[in-house]
Write a protein that holds these residues in place. Structure first.
Motif, short mmCIF file in Angstrom:
data_model
loop_
_atom_site.label_atom_id
_atom_site.label_comp_id
_atom_site.label_asym_id
_atom_site.label_seq_id
_atom_site.Cartn_x
_atom_site.Cartn_y
_atom_site.Cartn_z
N LYS A 57 40.10 64.45 24.71
CA LYS A 57 39.81 63.25 25.49
C LYS A 57 40.79 62.11 25.26
N ARG A 58 41.41 62.08 24.10
CA ARG A 58 42.21 60.90 23.76
C ARG A 58 43.35 61.30 22.83
N ILE A 59 44.55 60.89 23.16
CA ILE A 59 45.72 61.17 22.34
C ILE A 59 46.30 59.85 21.86
N VAL A 60 46.38 59.70 20.55
CA VAL A 60 46.83 58.46 19.93
C VAL A 60 48.09 58.75 19.12
N MET A 61 49.11 57.92 19.29
CA MET A 61 50.32 58.04 18.49
C MET A 61 50.23 57.09 17.30
N GLU A 97 38.92 54.99 11.27
CA GLU A 97 38.34 54.18 12.35
C GLU A 97 37.92 55.05 13.52
N LEU A 98 38.77 56.00 13.91
CA LEU A 98 38.43 56.89 15.02
C LEU A 98 37.21 57.75 14.67
N GLN A 99 37.16 58.22 13.43
CA GLN A 99 36.00 59.00 13.00
C GLN A 99 34.75 58.16 13.00
N GLY A 100 34.88 56.88 12.62
CA GLY A 100 33.74 55.98 12.64
C GLY A 100 33.21 55.72 14.04
N GLN A 101 34.06 55.92 15.04
CA GLN A 101 33.65 55.77 16.44
C GLN A 101 32.99 57.03 16.98
N GLY A 102 32.85 58.03 16.12
CA GLY A 102 32.19 59.27 16.53
C GLY A 102 33.12 60.35 17.02
N HIS A 103 34.42 60.15 16.89
CA HIS A 103 35.38 61.15 17.36
C HIS A 103 35.63 62.20 16.28
N ARG A 104 35.86 63.43 16.71
CA ARG A 104 36.39 64.46 15.83
C ARG A 104 37.90 64.44 15.99
N VAL A 105 38.60 64.19 14.90
CA VAL A 105 40.02 63.87 14.97
C VAL A 105 40.87 65.01 14.42
N ALA A 121 41.93 63.68 8.27
CA ALA A 121 41.46 64.11 9.58
C ALA A 121 40.48 65.27 9.47
N ASP A 122 39.66 65.44 10.51
CA ASP A 122 38.76 66.60 10.56
C ASP A 122 39.55 67.90 10.55
#
Length: 233
Positions: A57-61, A97-105, A121-122
């Motif tokens: 869903k989301r790609i972050v650099m 932070e991304l994990q805290g937002q509920g994302h699997r990273v 990371a996960d």
């Protein structure tokens, strides 16, 4: 930052304009700037597009490079979000932070600075072709080439394997332990039918596993090399 800490005046320092500026000093005096521009990995844009097509869903650099350079690269790749000027601990904080937002990273990296974030990371994926030992040891998955398309292939293989496990559990537990035992207790089937019902799912489980393995082999099979005549054509 190093030159400023060393007391070198940088009044004439300039920004990179999408390139990475490396400021140079000689004998404590500012001498000039070397501009470095990264080239994109072949197929990188296509690989990221393929990842999104599979449900990412989301790609972050996350980069330690300056924001201007990062934005140029991100625009060329189609990245959703850029976080630049990051130290290793900043990358870890971004993952948290991304994990805290509920994302699997899933984190992809190859450098020493990436190792802490790969561990946080996960799923940590190290690019092993040119990657550092620290990144390889911190990651969960090591790809032995620098081909980003292998990430897409690894994700597809993992999802197929997980589906196969689910199918096997459904067939093995659902059919044998629920349907078979219930039918035997109620007297609907005899010993021979119960034996067949017990062994049948084992055959199906084997077939599911072989299908998954066959799909994996087809996915990683090397492409045939073109002949000299074909290359000339």
């Amino acid at each position: 930052a190093l030159l400023r800490e060393s007391g070198v005046p940088l009044e004439n320092a300039v920004e990179g304009g999408g390139r990475t500026p490396v400021h140079v000093a000689v004998d404590g005096r500012f001498a000039g700037v070397i501009f470095i521009a990264d080239t994109l990995r072949p197929g990188a844009k296509e690989a990221l597009a393929a990842l999104k097509a599979t449900g990412v869903k989301r790609i972050v650099m996350l980069t330690g490079d300056n924001a201007a350079t990062a934005q140029v690269v991100a625009a060329a790749l189609g990245v959703d979000e850029v976080r630049a000027d990051l130290m290793p601990e900043d990358k870890v904080a971004a993952i948290a932070e991304l994990q805290g937002q509920g994302h699997r990273v899933a984190m992809v990296g190859d450098g020493v600075n990436d190792a802490p974030a790969l561990a946080k990371a996960d799923v940590g994926i190290a690019m092993g072709g040119g990657g550092t030992q620290a990144a390889l040891e911190a990651a969960d998955i090591a790809l032995m080439t620098d081909d980003l398309a292998k990430i897409v292939a690894a994700r597809a293989i993992a999802r197929r394997a997980f589906r196969t496990v689910q199918e096997n559990l459904f067939v093995g537990v659902g059919v044998v332990h629920v349907l078979g035992i219930t039918a035997a207790l109620l007297g609907w089937i005899g010993p021979i039918q119960a034996a067949i019902l017990h062994l049948g799912p084992d055959v199906l489980v084997r077939q599911f596993g072989e299908a998954a393995a066959r799909a994996h082999r087809e996915r990683i099979a090397p492409q045939p090399q073109a002949s000299n005549a074909e290359r000339r054509a």
